[in-house]
Write a protein that holds these residues in place. Structure first.
Motif, mmCIF file in Angstrom:
data_model
loop_
_atom_site.group_PDB
_atom_site.id
_atom_site.type_symbol
_atom_site.label_atom_id
_atom_site.label_comp_id
_atom_site.label_asym_id
_atom_site.label_seq_id
_atom_site.Cartn_x
_atom_site.Cartn_y
_atom_site.Cartn_z
ATOM 1 N N ALA A 163 4.233 -7.709 -0.737
ATOM 2 C CA ALA A 163 5.340 -8.536 -0.436
ATOM 3 C C ALA A 163 4.957 -9.981 -0.387
ATOM 4 O O ALA A 163 5.390 -10.868 -1.235
ATOM 5 C CB ALA A 163 6.386 -8.126 0.602
ATOM 6 N N SER A 164 3.959 -10.342 0.334
ATOM 7 C CA SER A 164 3.318 -11.552 0.369
ATOM 8 C C SER A 164 2.793 -12.026 -0.683
ATOM 9 O O SER A 164 2.893 -13.229 -1.267
ATOM 10 C CB SER A 164 2.344 -11.737 1.737
ATOM 11 N N PHE A 165 2.045 -11.173 -1.700
ATOM 12 C CA PHE A 165 1.669 -11.605 -2.881
ATOM 13 C C PHE A 165 2.619 -11.924 -3.935
ATOM 14 O O PHE A 165 2.791 -12.882 -4.651
ATOM 15 C CB PHE A 165 0.864 -10.420 -3.496
ATOM 16 N N GLN A 166 3.730 -11.073 -4.145
ATOM 17 C CA GLN A 166 4.862 -11.200 -4.828
ATOM 18 C C GLN A 166 5.353 -12.591 -4.470
ATOM 19 O O GLN A 166 5.699 -13.411 -5.310
ATOM 20 C CB GLN A 166 5.770 -10.244 -4.642
ATOM 21 N N SER A 167 5.609 -12.871 -3.184
ATOM 22 C CA SER A 167 6.640 -14.035 -2.698
ATOM 23 C C SER A 167 5.456 -15.062 -2.927
ATOM 24 O O SER A 167 6.034 -16.399 -3.442
ATOM 25 C CB SER A 167 6.788 -13.650 -1.208
ATOM 26 N N GLY A 168 4.367 -15.202 -2.808
ATOM 27 C CA GLY A 168 3.460 -16.418 -3.152
ATOM 28 C C GLY A 168 3.283 -16.635 -4.342
ATOM 29 O O GLY A 168 3.330 -17.778 -5.069
ATOM 30 N N GLU A 169 3.275 -15.652 -5.333
ATOM 31 C CA GLU A 169 3.408 -15.591 -6.773
ATOM 32 C C GLU A 169 4.682 -16.417 -7.350
ATOM 33 O O GLU A 169 4.383 -17.429 -8.110
ATOM 34 C CB GLU A 169 3.164 -14.429 -7.581
ATOM 35 N N VAL A 170 5.509 -16.195 -6.935
ATOM 36 C CA VAL A 170 6.892 -16.656 -7.237
ATOM 37 C C VAL A 170 7.055 -18.126 -6.806
ATOM 38 O O VAL A 170 7.463 -18.817 -7.521
ATOM 39 C CB VAL A 170 8.177 -15.691 -6.802
ATOM 40 N N ASN A 171 6.545 -18.210 -5.466
ATOM 41 C CA ASN A 171 6.712 -19.471 -5.021
ATOM 42 C C ASN A 171 5.630 -20.539 -5.833
ATOM 43 O O ASN A 171 6.077 -21.928 -6.086
ATOM 44 C CB ASN A 171 6.246 -19.629 -3.434
ATOM 45 N N THR B 161 -5.328 -24.937 -7.668
ATOM 46 C CA THR B 161 -4.797 -24.329 -6.485
ATOM 47 C C THR B 161 -4.212 -23.065 -6.628
ATOM 48 O O THR B 161 -4.131 -22.268 -5.846
ATOM 49 C CB THR B 161 -4.023 -25.339 -5.830
ATOM 50 N N ARG B 162 -3.114 -22.883 -7.522
ATOM 51 C CA ARG B 162 -2.419 -21.824 -7.811
ATOM 52 C C ARG B 162 -3.527 -20.485 -8.251
ATOM 53 O O ARG B 162 -3.292 -19.332 -7.530
ATOM 54 C CB ARG B 162 -1.620 -22.069 -9.186
ATOM 55 N N ARG B 163 -4.719 -20.710 -8.931
ATOM 56 C CA ARG B 163 -5.604 -19.832 -9.171
ATOM 57 C C ARG B 163 -6.215 -19.162 -7.827
ATOM 58 O O ARG B 163 -6.611 -18.134 -7.561
ATOM 59 C CB ARG B 163 -6.489 -20.183 -10.022
ATOM 60 N N ALA B 164 -6.623 -20.278 -6.938
ATOM 61 C CA ALA B 164 -7.302 -19.964 -5.619
ATOM 62 C C ALA B 164 -6.189 -19.287 -4.585
ATOM 63 O O ALA B 164 -6.614 -18.209 -4.105
ATOM 64 C CB ALA B 164 -7.567 -21.239 -4.982
ATOM 65 N N ASN B 165 -5.025 -19.586 -4.854
ATOM 66 C CA ASN B 165 -3.958 -19.084 -3.771
ATOM 67 C C ASN B 165 -4.042 -17.316 -4.429
ATOM 68 O O ASN B 165 -3.583 -16.526 -3.619
ATOM 69 C CB ASN B 165 -2.636 -19.686 -3.858
ATOM 70 N N ARG B 166 -3.979 -17.530 -5.573
ATOM 71 C CA ARG B 166 -3.692 -15.903 -6.162
ATOM 72 C C ARG B 166 -4.830 -15.046 -5.653
ATOM 73 O O ARG B 166 -4.674 -13.949 -5.296
ATOM 74 C CB ARG B 166 -3.453 -15.980 -7.686
ATOM 75 N N GLU B 167 -6.159 -15.495 -5.935
ATOM 76 C CA GLU B 167 -7.204 -14.956 -5.440
ATOM 77 C C GLU B 167 -7.308 -14.536 -4.057
ATOM 78 O O GLU B 167 -7.885 -13.327 -3.747
ATOM 79 C CB GLU B 167 -8.567 -15.668 -5.851
ATOM 80 N N TRP B 168 -6.869 -15.281 -3.226
ATOM 81 C CA TRP B 168 -6.813 -15.115 -1.838
ATOM 82 C C TRP B 168 -5.626 -14.032 -1.426
ATOM 83 O O TRP B 168 -5.948 -13.192 -0.828
ATOM 84 C CB TRP B 168 -6.516 -16.509 -1.142
ATOM 85 N N ARG B 169 -4.795 -14.036 -2.219
ATOM 86 C CA ARG B 169 -3.505 -13.137 -1.904
ATOM 87 C C ARG B 169 -4.149 -11.513 -2.569
ATOM 88 O O ARG B 169 -3.808 -10.688 -1.862
ATOM 89 C CB ARG B 169 -2.289 -13.646 -2.562
ATOM 90 N N ASP C 264 -6.135 -6.173 -1.449
ATOM 91 C CA ASP C 264 -7.457 -5.324 -1.697
ATOM 92 C C ASP C 264 -7.728 -4.742 -0.433
ATOM 93 O O ASP C 264 -8.032 -3.557 -0.289
ATOM 94 C CB ASP C 264 -8.340 -5.872 -2.484
ATOM 95 N N ARG C 265 -7.813 -5.721 0.420
ATOM 96 C CA ARG C 265 -8.308 -5.162 1.931
ATOM 97 C C ARG C 265 -7.478 -4.324 2.609
ATOM 98 O O ARG C 265 -7.704 -3.351 3.088
ATOM 99 C CB ARG C 265 -8.524 -6.508 2.921
ATOM 100 N N ALA C 266 -6.020 -4.693 2.337
ATOM 101 C CA ALA C 266 -5.162 -3.762 2.968
ATOM 102 C C ALA C 266 -4.944 -2.449 2.290
ATOM 103 O O ALA C 266 -4.935 -1.452 2.934
ATOM 104 C CB ALA C 266 -3.534 -4.371 3.024
ATOM 105 N N THR C 267 -5.464 -2.334 1.006
ATOM 106 C CA THR C 267 -5.141 -1.244 0.350
ATOM 107 C C THR C 267 -6.409 -0.138 0.713
ATOM 108 O O THR C 267 -6.413 0.989 0.858
ATOM 109 C CB THR C 267 -5.577 -1.313 -1.254
#
Length: 336
Positions: free
Chosen positions: A69-77, A217-225, A230-233
């Motif tokens: 959910a954080s990934f999707q929210s971050g991508e949209v934001n 910055t957007r690419r870095a944010n995406r990689e971090w998310r 991946d860690r959670a999975t």
């Protein structure tokens, strides 16, 4: 004298059969009880392990869902923080149009693949509403002139409350530049003696850089998310594997196959080797015909033979390449 010897002989026989049966039942039953107690302890430990892993798995599952959910929210934001999106939203508001998802995707030149469209639609609607509120509140307060105070001073002077300061600051700068453009246009027309009125100070306008994030910055944010997802999975998959192994250990610690059959064998031995002699002694037989002695002895030996047969069958069951299953009842032990 004959009667005395007969009585003693019968008592010795019946007592010996009873004691021998009791001894065998005590030995085999003691082993079974010891093993059963050990299995119960193993089962309790395995059950605690399974319960603990279930709780941890549910926690990991929730964390994985939160990461997604954080990934999707971050991508949209991040998508909506693009300067082109602010410009498209401002243009839609000033021209009386409603901002939609397709307009946003066209502005950033993306197809929206992998994005939560429902979330994106809600966020676009919220951005459109916020942009309309900002333009509606700021535009009437900005005069058509060349000089304007900065945002902080303007906000204090006009008591403007901004729910999203960055967006409202950008709208203020945009409106100010449109007002400056309109003022210059009016001066130019005045110098030329034009009688036409000033055009709308919201169209045309000069687009100023917005508070959006850059591509890096957007690419870095995406990689971090993505790393967080991946860690959670990985954590969820690892706990799922551990939970499966723990469940297998729990199943293995349950009552072993053949335990109930062993209890039946001991019951049969108790009936044949103990109950029958005890019943005979209870009625106080002074003399027992040799035929009945043979019957009592045969029943005892049948019980012993049944016990030995069970041990032989169970040993063959445990042997690699031996029997694949145990008999379901006592009659099954008699089959080869």
């Amino acid at each position: 004298m004959t009667s005395v010897y007969a009585v003693a002989d019968v008592n010795w026989l019946l007592s010996a059969l009873t004691q021998a049966s009791a001894a065998m039942i005590a030995i085999v039953g003691g082993l079974l009880v010891t093993r059963y107690v050990a299995l119960h302890a193993e089962q309790a430990s395995a059950q605690r392990r399974v319960d603990d892993l279930k709780r941890r798995f549910e926690t990991a599952k929730s964390q994985h869902a939160a990461a997604r959910a954080s990934f999707q929210s971050g991508e949209v934001n991040d998508l909506l923080e693009d300067h082109a999106v602010f410009t498209a939203a401002f243009e839609a508001t000033t021209h009386g149009r409603q901002l939609d998802v397709e307009t946003v995707l066209d502005a950033v030149e993306e197809d929206g693949e992998g994005l939560d469209r429902e979330l994106l639609s809600r966020q676009v609607a919220a951005l459109d509403q916020e942009m309309s509120a900002a333009v509606g509140a700021i535009a009437p307060l900005v005069p058509v002139r060349k000089r304007h105070p900065d945002w902080d001073e303007f906000r204090r002077e006009n008591d403007v409350t901004a729910s999203k300061p960055d967006l409202w600051r950008w709208v203020y700068d945009e409106v100010c530049h449109v007002a400056i453009l309109a003022a210059r246009e009016a001066e130019e027309k005045a110098r030329k003696g034009a009688l036409a009125g000033m055009s709308s100070y919201l169209d045309p306008y000069i687009r100023m850089p917005g508070p959006g994030i850059d591509v890096e910055t957007r690419r870095a944010n995406r990689e971090w998310r993505l790393t967080a997802v991946d860690r959670a999975t990985a954590a969820m998959e690892q706990l799922s594997q551990e939970q499966r192994l723990a469940q297998e250990n729990l199943d293995a610690a349950r009552q072993p196959e053949g335990f109930s059959l062993a209890i039946r064998v001991l019951i049969a031995l108790a009936v044949l080797g103990m109950v029958v002699p005890v019943v005979v002694m209870t009625f106080g037989e002074m003399y027992l015909h040799w035929g009945w002695r043979v019957v009592v002895s045969t029943l005892f030996l049948a019980g012993v033979g049944l016990l030995l047969r069970f041990l032989l069958v169970y040993a063959d069951f445990l042997r690699e390449g031996g029997r694949t299953s145990l008999p379901k009842n006592l009659l099954g032990l008699l089959k080869p």
